[in-house]
Design an enzyme around this catalytic site. Structure first.
Site, PDB file in Angstrom:
ATOM      1  N   CYS A 191       0.780  -1.234   0.000  1.00  0.00           N
ATOM      2  CA  CYS A 191       0.000   0.000   0.000  1.00  0.00           C
ATOM      3  C   CYS A 191       0.819   1.297   0.000  1.00  0.00           C
ATOM      4  O   CYS A 191       0.675   2.126  -0.897  1.00  0.00           O
ATOM      5  CB  CYS A 191      -0.965  -0.006   1.183  1.00  0.00           C
ATOM      6  SG  CYS A 191      -0.235  -0.678   2.693  1.00  0.00           S
ATOM      7  N   HIS A 220      -1.287   7.281   4.367  1.00  0.00           N
ATOM      8  CA  HIS A 220      -0.276   6.226   4.367  1.00  0.00           C
ATOM      9  C   HIS A 220       1.093   6.639   3.839  1.00  0.00           C
ATOM     10  O   HIS A 220       1.887   5.800   3.425  1.00  0.00           O
ATOM     11  CB  HIS A 220      -0.783   5.022   3.572  1.00  0.00           C
ATOM     12  CG  HIS A 220      -0.645   3.726   4.317  1.00  0.00           C
ATOM     13  ND1 HIS A 220      -0.286   3.652   5.645  1.00  0.00           N
ATOM     14  CD2 HIS A 220      -0.814   2.436   3.912  1.00  0.00           C
ATOM     15  CE1 HIS A 220      -0.252   2.394   6.027  1.00  0.00           C
ATOM     16  NE2 HIS A 220      -0.565   1.625   4.998  1.00  0.00           N
TER      17      HIS A 220
END
Length: 485
Positions: free
Chosen positions: A39, A102
């Protein structure tokens, strides 16, 4: 989400009527790739147009290891990188991210410090719940201040899977689109919902509705949300002036299966690996009046291309003082017969180039699924898909004699082309110079994902004072992060 999670790509449970309609009204790209099978690095690549090994979102703590941004990570997106919203601001675009960021959770790494004007979402994955004395729950931000934490103000029921987060994210996106339209302001919306990431969740109205359990329920709700966004663009009369692209950050996480993982279709393995199932993604481009409806392009394309393509559509020249890995796809999107023939796809895992695709052929220079130790613990990145000599449980080098597959005939990477054939040597004669040039010209960025420290976790984010949610920060103990795979 995985390549095989869409009905238009063969998912028999038919949970994605809106995405299937989006493909019918736009362009489907079956040969679209992320830049990394995990990710954080893939999101960094999307927003910089550069491979993670260039933009610093990798680790050198060990060879060929996947690294990301858990809340003990010290680093984040480098200030030397130029993110897409920073570029779009040159033409007056207002940018918002909704959902998971993130790219680092410390203050200097957050979205509003890196080009975004607005943010509603979280800096990390929605893991938890945690005991606040040992590890804090992840904060949810509205712009620059937290407004609560997962499992506290923003509930996720681990037992039932119920959470209304996707509905909150949907409304945030719709409200942003409305405000910018009313202000006649060009905008960039990065809608990054994460309901299909374990622990998987869906709102009450979707739980139990799919044929695939909780994961299918989450897919249905994401599909519904995308349908609402496209419908909203039509209602506001801006659909012919809005480019929309749907994709995922990595393949379905097969190790979370069977209850919390999706489908990678005919492809081998999944998330964390550089086999096709880990890096080939569902992808749909939609722009009524500009992209011819019902088209399919087999152009090799990458999430990094969205950086360069978005700048081209906005009339902005890309940065010229740094190498970019993303290509401008507008000739492909707007003239569907056009192809950028010779573009390679590089499959990186951490600091190692594992494989390269050129045309229909893919050459593996290293293979590794995950370790024997993890496999003995029940962690399997390729469940039910073991291919002898290919899905190896030790890092196996093939540099002197790469494993070569024809992905048209063999999308599951099960039958390596014999090294004794003319075809094998013809393929290597084309791929080897590409690899040599890439490695020779590559200047790796400073790795941002090497150091961890318990003291940098989300103990006291901005805004915690107002909510009385500040927690005691423990003593700093810097250490090298451990990346097992």
């Amino acid at each position: 989400m995985g390549w095989g999670d869409l009905g238009v790509l063969g998912q028999p449970s038919k949970e994605t009527p809106n995405l299937d309609a989006m493909a019918a009204e736009g362009m489907l790209l079956p040969d679209f790739y992320t830049a990394n099978p995990l990710c954080s690095p893939s999101r960094a690549a999307l927003l910089t147009g550069r491979l993670p090994v260039r933009n610093g979102f990798y680790t050198t703590n060990a060879h060929a290891r996947n690294a990301y941004t858990p809340q003990e990570i010290v680093g984040g997106i480098s200030k030397d990188e130029i993110l897409l919203p920073q570029m779009l601001r040159k033409k007056g675009y207002v940018s918002k991210i909704v959902g998971k960021w993130h790219l680092g959770h410390r203050p200097q790494y957050l979205p509003l410090e890196n080009g975004f004007d607005e943010w509603f979402g979280a800096p990390n994955c929605h893991f938890g719940p945690y005991n606040s004395s040992n590890r804090p729950n992840i904060p949810v931000y509205n712009n620059s201040e937290m407004v609560g934490r997962y499992y506290e103000e923003f509930q996720i029921d681990r037992k039932t899977g119920e959470s209304n987060l996707t509905q909150i994210y949907l409304q945030e996106g719709l409200d942003f689109i409305l405000r910018q339209t009313q202000a006649q302001q060009p905008f960039f919306l990065y809608w990054a919902a994460d309901a299909t990431h374990a622990p998987v969740y869906a709102s009450k109205g979707f739980l139990g509705k799919s044929q695939r359990g909780r994961y299918g329920d989450a897919v249905m709700e994401l599909d519904y949300s995308i349908g609402q966004i496209l419908s909203w663009l039509r209602t506001l009369g801006i659909e012919n002036n809005t480019f929309v692209f749907f994709t995922s950050d990595n393949g379905a996480a097969l190790m979370s299966g069977p209850n919390e993982s999706g489908s990678n279709g005919p492809f081998l393995c999944g998330k964390e690996t550089t086999y096709e199932g880990g890096m080939r993604e569902p992808a749909i481009a939609w722009w009524p009046g500009h992209i011819k409806e019902g088209t399919v392009s087999f152009q090799l394309a990458s999430v990094m291309d969205l950086y360069t393509t978005s700048l081209a559509l906005a009339g902005i020249n890309p940065p010229d003082e740094r190498p970019l890995d993303g290509l401008d796809l507008t000739p492909v999107l707007l003239n569907h017969s056009h192809t950028l023939q010779s573009r390679p796809i590089f499959y990186y895992r951490g600091n190692e180039l594992m494989a390269v695709r050129l045309g229909q052929y893919k050459a593996h220079y290293w293979t590794w699924s995950n370790s024997w130790d993890e496999l003995k613990q029940g962690i399997n990145f390729c469940p039910g898909q073991e291919v002898p000599g290919v899905t190896t449980h030790e890092q196996k080098e093939h540099t002197l004699q790469p494993l070569v597959f024809h992905l048209g005939r063999d999308p599951g990477e099960k039958f390596p082309i014999s090294v004794l054939t003319k075809e094998y040597h013809d393929v290597l004669s084309r791929i080897s110079p590409v690899v040599e040039l890439h490695k020779k010209s590559l200047v790796p960025g400073i790795p941002q994902l090497n150091m961890c420290d318990v003291a940098v976790m989300n103990w006291a984010p901005a805004g915690c004072e107002k909510l009385r949610k500040c927690l005691k920060v423990p003593k700093s103990v810097p250490r090298k992060c451990n990346w097992p795979h």
